[in-house]
Design an enzyme around this catalytic site. Sequence first.
Site, short mmCIF file in Angstrom:
data_model
loop_
_atom_site.label_atom_id
_atom_site.label_comp_id
_atom_site.label_asym_id
_atom_site.label_seq_id
_atom_site.Cartn_x
_atom_site.Cartn_y
_atom_site.Cartn_z
N CYS A 1 0.84 -1.19 0.00
CA CYS A 1 0.00 0.00 0.00
C CYS A 1 0.87 1.23 0.00
O CYS A 1 2.09 1.17 -0.16
CB CYS A 1 -0.91 0.03 1.24
SG CYS A 1 -1.85 -1.48 1.53
N ILE B 1 -3.42 -7.89 -1.30
CA ILE B 1 -2.67 -9.11 -1.59
C ILE B 1 -3.13 -10.25 -0.68
O ILE B 1 -3.28 -11.38 -1.11
CB ILE B 1 -1.16 -8.87 -1.41
CG1 ILE B 1 -0.66 -7.74 -2.32
CG2 ILE B 1 -0.38 -10.16 -1.69
CD1 ILE B 1 -0.73 -8.03 -3.80
N ILE B 2 -3.32 -9.94 0.60
CA ILE B 2 -3.78 -10.92 1.59
C ILE B 2 -5.11 -10.43 2.17
O ILE B 2 -5.28 -9.23 2.40
CB ILE B 2 -2.74 -11.09 2.72
CG1 ILE B 2 -1.44 -11.68 2.17
CG2 ILE B 2 -3.27 -11.97 3.85
CD1 ILE B 2 -0.32 -11.76 3.18
N ILE C 1 13.03 -9.02 -19.11
CA ILE C 1 13.13 -7.99 -20.13
C ILE C 1 14.50 -8.09 -20.79
O ILE C 1 15.51 -8.30 -20.10
CB ILE C 1 12.96 -6.58 -19.52
CG1 ILE C 1 11.51 -6.35 -19.10
CG2 ILE C 1 13.40 -5.49 -20.48
CD1 ILE C 1 10.56 -6.14 -20.25
N LEU D 1 -3.20 -1.92 -2.05
CA LEU D 1 -3.08 -2.96 -3.07
C LEU D 1 -3.33 -4.27 -2.34
O LEU D 1 -2.50 -4.72 -1.55
CB LEU D 1 -1.69 -2.94 -3.71
CG LEU D 1 -1.43 -3.97 -4.81
CD1 LEU D 1 -2.26 -3.65 -6.05
CD2 LEU D 1 0.06 -4.02 -5.17
N ASN E 1 1.87 -0.12 5.26
CA ASN E 1 2.32 -0.43 3.91
C ASN E 1 3.32 -1.57 4.01
O ASN E 1 4.33 -1.45 4.69
CB ASN E 1 2.99 0.81 3.29
CG ASN E 1 3.83 0.47 2.07
OD1 ASN E 1 3.51 -0.42 1.31
ND2 ASN E 1 4.94 1.19 1.91
N GLY E 2 3.05 -2.70 3.34
CA GLY E 2 4.01 -3.79 3.34
C GLY E 2 3.37 -5.15 3.54
O GLY E 2 2.18 -5.34 3.29
N GLU E 3 4.18 -6.09 3.99
CA GLU E 3 3.71 -7.45 4.29
C GLU E 3 4.47 -7.97 5.50
O GLU E 3 5.68 -7.74 5.64
CB GLU E 3 3.96 -8.40 3.11
CG GLU E 3 3.26 -8.03 1.82
CD GLU E 3 1.76 -8.18 1.86
OE1 GLU E 3 1.24 -8.81 2.81
OE2 GLU E 3 1.10 -7.66 0.94
#
Length: 625
Positions: free
Chosen positions: A2, A53-54, A288, A51, A75-77
Site C-alpha cells: 500500500c 494481496i492478503i 526484459i 493494493l 504499507n508492506g507485508e
Amino acid sequence: MCGIAGLVVAPGQPAPSLALGQRMTEVIAHRGPDDTGIHHDQRALLGMRRLAIIDVAGSHQPLYGADRRVALVFNGEIYNYRELRRELEAAGHVFHTQGDTEVILQAYLRWGADAFTRLDGMFGVAIWDTRSGELLLARDRLGEKPLYYTANAQRILFGSELKSLLQSPDCPREIDPDALRAYLTYGYVPCPRSIFRDVHKLPPGHLLRVCNGQVSLHRYWQPSMGPKLQLSQTEAAEQLETLLDQAVSSRLVADVPFGAFLSGGLDSSTVVALMARRMQRPVKTFTIGFSEDAYNELDDARRVARHLGTEHHELVVQPDAVGLLDKLVFHFDEPFADASAVPTYLVSELAAQHVKMVLTGDGGDELFGGYDRYLKLMTLERSGALRKPAALALSMAGAIVPDPLGKRLGRIGERMRLPFAQRYLSGVALTRPDTASALRAGAGGAQHYDLPLLHQAGSDLGAGDSVLDRAVAIDLQSYLPDDILVKLDRMAMAASLEGRSPFLATSLVEFALRLPESLRVRDGRGKHLLREVAAPWLPPRAISKPKQGFGVPLPAWFRGPLRALAADTFASRSFRERGLIDPAAADGLLAEHLSGAVDHSEPLWQVLCLERWARTFLDAPAGAA
C-alpha cells in the site's frame, strides 16, 4: 502492499484539513488502486491506498482497536503474521480479519513499540494512539518500504512517498546542498536525508515517536557482522538451504496471482527454483531484454525457465527512454540516477499484466559478497604496506602510458592512496569527484568521496577488520536501502505490483552476515556457499554466469534517442538559470561523449534526471507535484 500518508498536529493547533488528507492519498493512488481510507480527528489524519494481496475482501484501513482509540495504517507485508496471531490469540486477543494488518495492531496493543522487534517483514507503519497523544512511525529492518517525514513544533507530515508531503503548502522545498552533492556523486540521496532540507527518511530499523510536538528517534534493530559462525561447509550449506526455503515459502502467502523476476543469474534463479519446489503449478517468470548483446540476459533466463519448467514471459524492448524519463522522475520523487530503473519499470509493467506480486533476488549480492567491487577492493587491500609505493608507481605509470590505459592506471593509484571508506565509496560512485565538483554550479574546491552522509554508515555494525565485512556494512546502510530497494519499490509500485525479496528475511540476513569470509568469497569469486547450495537445482550456466547487472545501453542512448533531449534540456533557459548545474560543464560532457572520446553517459544521465526532476517538483506549485 500500500501507500500511507498523514499529518498530526500538536495540541492547540488547528485541526488537519480533510481535503489535504485526500490529496496526500490520491497522489499515491498507484501504490494502492484497490481501496482507500482516511482517519480524521481534531489532531490527526491517517490515510492509505491499498493494493490487496492478503485477505482481499477484508483488512480495510485505517484499522482500529476495539475502543477506536488506536488507529493504524500500514504499507508492506508481515511474513510471520500467522505465528504471531496464534501467540496473540493464546493470550486472549480477538481478531476480526484474516490479514496481517490486524496482527500489527494487536501486537502493538499487547507489547507497545516492542512489537516491531517481533515482525519479520517489510513495512512502513503509522500508529496514532489517542490514549497517549502519541504518533509512532516504524520502518522495516533493511528499508524495503519507504517512509518520509518532516516535523516542527506545530505538526508532523509523513508518507510512503515524498510527493504526499508536497501536497502541503508548508512542506519544505529548499534543496539540501549536501544531499545534492551526494546525488551528483552516487546517483541517489542517502538516508536519513532527502533532497529537501528538513525533510527526512526514517532510517531502516528505526521508530519515530512524536508526542506533544516532541520528536524522538529510536533504533530497534541493526544487523551484526559477528561473532562469526564456526561451521564446516557442509553444516553451513545445510543451514543455508533450510533458511532459503523458509524465506521463499513465507513469501508465497498471497490471495492473488504471483510470479518472479528472472534474469538467469544466480540470485533470481535460486528464488525461482525454490518457488518451483513449493508450488503445484508452474511459476510465472518475467524477463526484459535489449537488442544489444552486452545488456541482454534473455538466453540465460530462458535456459533457467526451461530447466525449472516455468511459465515464462519475456519482452525484447526498444524502450522509449525519452518518453519514460518523466514518468520515472515522477515516481522516484527525488533525483535518482540508477539507469537500471528503466528495465525494472518495464519488467514490472510486463509482470503486472499477469500477476499482482513477484519475488525477486535483491539482497543476494550484499549477503554473499557478490559484487565485483568487493573482490576488487579485497585485492587492493591485500597490498597492505606496499599500497603507498604501489599507488605512487601506478600514478607515475598513468602519467606515461597512453590513454585509456594510462588513465585507468592513474585512477587505481589514486584510489590506493585514499582512506578505506573513500577507497570503497570510489567503487560505488557513479561520478568521479572532480567531475561532480565541476558540475556543481559555484561549488568551488575539490569534492571527495568521504561524504559524512555515507562513510560513517556501517561503522557501528561490528564489521571488525574484514575488508568484505566493512564494505558490506556500508552497503547495508546506504546502497541497498537507498538505491536497490528504492528502485524496486518505486518501479514496482508505479505498475501497482508488489515486490518481495526472500534474501532479506531476518533469519537469513543474520545467518549470512556471520558466515566467515571463506564461505562467501573463494578463488576470486563471490557467493561461494550460495553456489554450492543452489548447484543441484540449476543449470551449470546459472551457477557460473558472471555477474551482469540490470544494465541499459546508456552510452548508445546518449548518441541516439537521448541526444536531442539532452541537448535541448541543457540549452533551455530554465536549466541555465536554475543554478544547480554549471551549464558549461554539462555542455562539455555532452560534447566529449558525442565525439566518442570518453563515456560520460552516467554523469549525463544524472544531470538530465536532475533537471527533469526540478521541472516536476520545483517548478510546480505546492500541492501540484
